[in-house]
Design a protein around this motif. Sequence first.
Motif, short mmCIF file in Angstrom:
data_model
loop_
_atom_site.label_atom_id
_atom_site.label_comp_id
_atom_site.label_asym_id
_atom_site.label_seq_id
_atom_site.Cartn_x
_atom_site.Cartn_y
_atom_site.Cartn_z
N PRO A 59 0.83 -1.20 0.00
CA PRO A 59 0.00 0.00 0.00
C PRO A 59 0.87 1.25 0.00
O PRO A 59 2.01 1.23 0.45
N LEU A 60 0.32 2.32 -0.49
CA LEU A 60 1.03 3.59 -0.46
C LEU A 60 1.22 4.01 1.01
O LEU A 60 0.32 3.85 1.83
N ALA A 61 2.39 4.54 1.32
CA ALA A 61 2.73 5.00 2.68
C ALA A 61 2.56 3.89 3.71
O ALA A 61 2.13 4.11 4.84
N ALA A 62 2.91 2.65 3.32
CA ALA A 62 2.81 1.53 4.26
C ALA A 62 3.79 1.72 5.41
O ALA A 62 4.90 2.21 5.23
N ARG A 63 3.37 1.32 6.61
CA ARG A 63 4.23 1.42 7.79
C ARG A 63 5.05 0.14 7.93
O ARG A 63 4.56 -0.96 7.72
N GLY A 64 6.31 0.31 8.34
CA GLY A 64 7.20 -0.83 8.46
C GLY A 64 6.70 -1.87 9.45
O GLY A 64 6.84 -3.08 9.22
N GLU A 65 6.11 -1.42 10.59
CA GLU A 65 5.63 -2.37 11.59
C GLU A 65 4.55 -3.27 11.00
O GLU A 65 4.52 -4.48 11.26
N TRP A 66 3.66 -2.68 10.21
CA TRP A 66 2.57 -3.46 9.61
C TRP A 66 3.12 -4.43 8.57
O TRP A 66 2.72 -5.59 8.52
N ILE A 67 4.06 -3.97 7.76
CA ILE A 67 4.66 -4.82 6.73
C ILE A 67 5.34 -6.03 7.38
O ILE A 67 5.16 -7.18 6.95
N ARG A 68 6.12 -5.79 8.43
CA ARG A 68 6.83 -6.89 9.11
C ARG A 68 5.85 -7.86 9.78
O ARG A 68 6.06 -9.07 9.76
N ALA A 69 4.77 -7.32 10.36
CA ALA A 69 3.78 -8.18 11.02
C ALA A 69 3.08 -9.07 10.01
O ALA A 69 2.87 -10.27 10.26
N GLN A 70 2.69 -8.51 8.87
CA GLN A 70 2.04 -9.31 7.83
C GLN A 70 2.98 -10.38 7.29
O GLN A 70 2.58 -11.52 7.03
N ASP A 90 13.57 4.33 -1.90
CA ASP A 90 13.45 3.17 -1.03
C ASP A 90 12.69 3.53 0.24
O ASP A 90 13.12 4.42 0.99
N PRO A 91 11.57 2.85 0.55
CA PRO A 91 10.90 3.09 1.83
C PRO A 91 11.74 2.54 2.97
O PRO A 91 12.58 1.65 2.76
N PRO A 92 11.56 3.03 4.20
CA PRO A 92 12.41 2.61 5.32
C PRO A 92 12.38 1.11 5.59
O PRO A 92 13.34 0.55 6.11
N TRP A 93 11.29 0.42 5.25
CA TRP A 93 11.16 -1.00 5.55
C TRP A 93 11.73 -1.89 4.46
O TRP A 93 11.73 -3.12 4.61
N LEU A 94 12.23 -1.33 3.36
CA LEU A 94 12.58 -2.13 2.19
C LEU A 94 13.60 -3.22 2.50
O LEU A 94 13.49 -4.34 1.99
N ALA A 95 14.59 -2.92 3.35
CA ALA A 95 15.63 -3.91 3.66
C ALA A 95 15.27 -4.79 4.85
O ALA A 95 16.06 -5.64 5.24
N LYS A 96 14.06 -4.61 5.42
CA LYS A 96 13.67 -5.35 6.62
C LYS A 96 12.87 -6.61 6.31
O LYS A 96 12.68 -7.46 7.18
N VAL A 97 12.37 -6.73 5.08
CA VAL A 97 11.58 -7.89 4.65
C VAL A 97 11.96 -8.20 3.21
O VAL A 97 12.54 -7.35 2.52
N PRO A 98 11.64 -9.40 2.72
CA PRO A 98 11.87 -9.67 1.29
C PRO A 98 11.03 -8.71 0.44
O PRO A 98 9.80 -8.76 0.47
N ALA A 99 11.69 -7.82 -0.25
CA ALA A 99 10.97 -6.76 -0.96
C ALA A 99 11.79 -6.28 -2.15
O ALA A 99 13.00 -6.45 -2.20
N VAL A 100 11.08 -5.65 -3.09
CA VAL A 100 11.72 -5.12 -4.30
C VAL A 100 11.06 -3.79 -4.63
O VAL A 100 9.83 -3.68 -4.63
N ARG A 101 11.87 -2.79 -4.90
CA ARG A 101 11.33 -1.53 -5.44
C ARG A 101 11.42 -1.59 -6.95
O ARG A 101 12.47 -1.94 -7.50
#
Length: 319
Positions: A59-70, A90-101
């Motif tokens: 989602p646009l403006a996704a929060r890192g805590e929510w991304i990691r929890a999901q 790069d959003p702040p959570w990009l390197a915290k979960v498997p993700a691609v920009r």
Amino acid sequence: MTATVLTHLQRTLAESLAGAARRAGHLAQTNISLLEGSRTAHVLVTAPGGRRTVLQVSPLAARGEWIRAQTARLNQHDLDIVWFTTDTQDPPWLAKVPAVRVTAPVHPGGPWTAPAAVQQLKAEACTCGPAWRHGEHRTWAPPEPVTLPVLLDDLLARRLLHATTQTELPGRRFTSWAWGRDVRAEAEHLRGLAANAGALTDAAGTSIPSIPRRHLDGRLAVPLGRLLEAARLWGHQNTGVVCHIETATADWMAGGLVVTPSSRPTGRTVPAVTALVRPLPHKIAWNSPLSAVPVLVGSPEEYFTLRHTAPKNAQILIL
């Protein structure tokens, strides 16, 4: 069940993900409800062997805590997930979960591109100076761009691994996706450094490397110059105050360089010495004030050279 409202660009991305997965030989289903309380999976990919992977547009403006929890919730149900973001940076959570920009095609019908997705492990000669004598380093190159169909083919085939899915090893430095063979080679290298840390420390010489001079274009000599700039930024992030680098004068600083605040704001407690950069291995007395100051180094080789004689509470960070 929560539905995800996508922009037109994001819907196009989801369709491209599904199409690329099918062309790579996988079953791809779109807009599938998975778990109670989770968003609808934009693309659910089932590999020929049965392994399931969710390809989710964030989602646009996704929060890192929510991304990691999901991410953790789906992993608990034996579902892998890879997030895809269309953010321009790069959003702040990009390197915290498997993700691609990813970025949209330049021309209609062209492929989506991941501008900084895959890192490669490289060997390079040690240039730390005469006081270190590491011989050779293993270092991760900056992430390289790759088209989305190629990335997805390798990712779904498990040829690419993400940093967050790997067992943490002291000195591990890749932050995005990497080839499995490189990940295994780095792990072997790091375990070898840990096992031979005493030999690294013993090999450290007694010569004091000179402070790097600036090139004609104003850039500091590398790789020490890179480390000093990273140390300055680290100091700023950890104190909230602009920092600079000074030549160490006190004996307990062991010939390192010092990160110090450029100003001392009124009413705030900011340490006079924020960190010590690359102190000389043969001059360190860890029972001095050094043990209370973060020590910043630029490579796993330097980390293990110092870690061998350091007390457990010493904070040695690789930048």
